[in-house]
Design an enzyme around this catalytic site. Structure first.
Site, PDB file in Angstrom:
ATOM      1  N   SER A   1      -0.499  84.311-125.599  1.00 14.90           N
ATOM      2  CA  SER A   1      -1.065  82.999-126.201  1.00 14.90           C
ATOM      3  C   SER A   1      -1.794  83.703-127.497  1.00 14.90           C
ATOM      4  O   SER A   1      -2.539  84.840-127.370  1.00 14.90           O
ATOM      5  CB  SER A   1      -2.074  82.234-125.239  1.00 14.90           C
ATOM      6  OG  SER A   1      -2.686  81.515-126.058  1.00 14.90           O
ATOM      7  N   TYR A  42      -8.871  81.147-119.957  1.00 18.88           N
ATOM      8  CA  TYR A  42      -7.658  81.262-120.233  1.00 18.88           C
ATOM      9  C   TYR A  42      -7.222  82.278-121.076  1.00 18.88           C
ATOM     10  O   TYR A  42      -6.107  83.220-120.825  1.00 18.88           O
ATOM     11  CB  TYR A  42      -7.242  80.023-120.809  1.00 18.88           C
ATOM     12  CG  TYR A  42      -5.723  80.038-121.287  1.00 18.88           C
ATOM     13  CD1 TYR A  42      -4.753  79.860-120.583  1.00 18.88           C
ATOM     14  CD2 TYR A  42      -5.461  79.777-122.764  1.00 18.88           C
ATOM     15  CE1 TYR A  42      -3.424  79.968-120.871  1.00 18.88           C
ATOM     16  CE2 TYR A  42      -4.190  79.778-123.258  1.00 18.88           C
ATOM     17  CZ  TYR A  42      -2.941  79.857-122.050  1.00 18.88           C
ATOM     18  OH  TYR A  42      -1.940  79.862-122.680  1.00 18.88           O
TER      19      TYR A  42
END
Length: 341
Positions: free
Chosen positions: A144, A169
């Protein structure tokens, strides 16, 4: 070539599976269909792949797609179930694996960090172990743009240091990259991490900006705009992401083994940084309605600006995402109107 796609009932998973099937590959999709958001959307995505809703809900049962014959099979299972995962690998003899399954969402990671450890760390370790034990030729996995964290050098390059994530995350995705590097080094496993940049498009998740903004405007609800709108994002259309994944996933990696380049990282982004307010204006245009914007401060864990440098992707795969924001937003709004009648 037989390919395992984890997270097959997810947003990107659906588009990737459809593209792989259209290109003639044999695909096994795996997903646990959890309730992070309405599972009905996941079941509806699977129906696009020919998987009946009732059968998709049964754990560990292999379901053959009626739409794709023997080319698509779905199994409901979780990455943290190592025994089930190992059994699937043993029975299917995959050539390559694409791991999209993960607990997603920056803001949710502030509320429930343990979910990210169970899915993104333990689950990814199980994938690595299965790839090692079953001699998988190539593991491609979703990373990501959030790994860039506090980096202030723009655009973000895969050669930049990414040691300052600002959410659990992001930290879990950075951990995946480190774990993949270790397995590439120790066991000769070819691994490729793909850092996705703000993916949007039809069948998107309800917690993503595109969906939240469209839903708020369409239903005359206040639209929460964080950092008072002073944010930029490299919005990347989902079909461009899927095409990029296919390019990487299906290329022969023999040369990488010969040149000792088993571990690779690439950005996949649209190489444009769009003002958040301009993105909202495009949604307003497509809906024919004005947004009722509620300006709020920057949320913990949010990055103010993302922008992808994709030079390495272009050099190695001659691929660059190129869908204009106007086209992508229109396609999402058209899908939203149809899906919600």
């Amino acid at each position: 070539m037989k390919i395992l796609v984890t997270g097959a009932a997810g947003f990107i998973g659906l588009h990737l599976c459809k593209l792989l099937l259209a290109k003639g590959y044999v695909v096994v999709g795996l997903d646990n269909i959890n309730d992070y958001y309405d599972p009905q959307l996941k079941l509806d995505r699977l129906s696009q792949l020919g998987i009946p809703e009732k059968e998709a809900q049964m754990f560990s049962k292999k379901v053959q797609s009626t739409a794709h014959g023997e080319h698509f099979t779905f199994v409901r299972s979780s990455l943290d179930d190592s025994n089930s995962l190992s059994k699937i690998f043993g029975e299917e003899n995959f050539d390559v694996v694409c791991n999209l399954a993960a607990q997603v969402g920056v803001r949710y990671s502030l509320e429930n960090p343990r979910a990210y450890i169970d899915s993104n760390i333990v689950g990814f370790l199980n994938i690595l172990e299965c790839c090692k034990n079953h001699k998988i030729k190539h593991l491609v996995y979703a990373s990501s743009s959030s790994v860039y964290g506090l980096n202030d050098k723009i655009p973000f390059s895969v050669h930049d240091n990414v040691d300052h994530p600002i959410s659990i995350y992001a930290a879990s995705k950075k951990s995946n990259e480190l774990m993949a590097h270790t397995y590439s080094h120790l066991y000769g496993l070819s691994t490729t991490g793909l850092r996705f940049f703000t993916v949007y498009g039809p069948w998107g998740r309800p917690d993503m900006a595109m969906f939240l903004f469209t839903d708020a405007i369409a239903n005359d609800k206040p639209l929460k705009v964080f950092n008072h709108g002073h944010m930029k994002r490299d919005f990347t259309y989902v079909k461009d992401i899927a095409e990029g994944v296919v390019q990487v996933l299906t290329q022969d990696v023999t040369e990488r083994k010969e040149t000792n380049q088993l571990y690779k990282i690439y950005n996949i982004g649209n190489t444009q940084s769009i003002n958040l307010i301009d993105f909202i204006k495009e949604i307003e245009k497509q809906l024919g309605k004005k947004a009722k914007m509620e300006m709020l401060p920057l949320q913990p864990g949010d990055i103010e600006n993302t922008w992808a440098n994709v030079d390495d992707l272009v050099e190695d795969y001659q691929y660059r995402p190129n869908t204009p924001i106007e086209v992508g937003v229109k396609n999402f709004v058209d899908w939203y109107r149809h899906y919600f009648n």
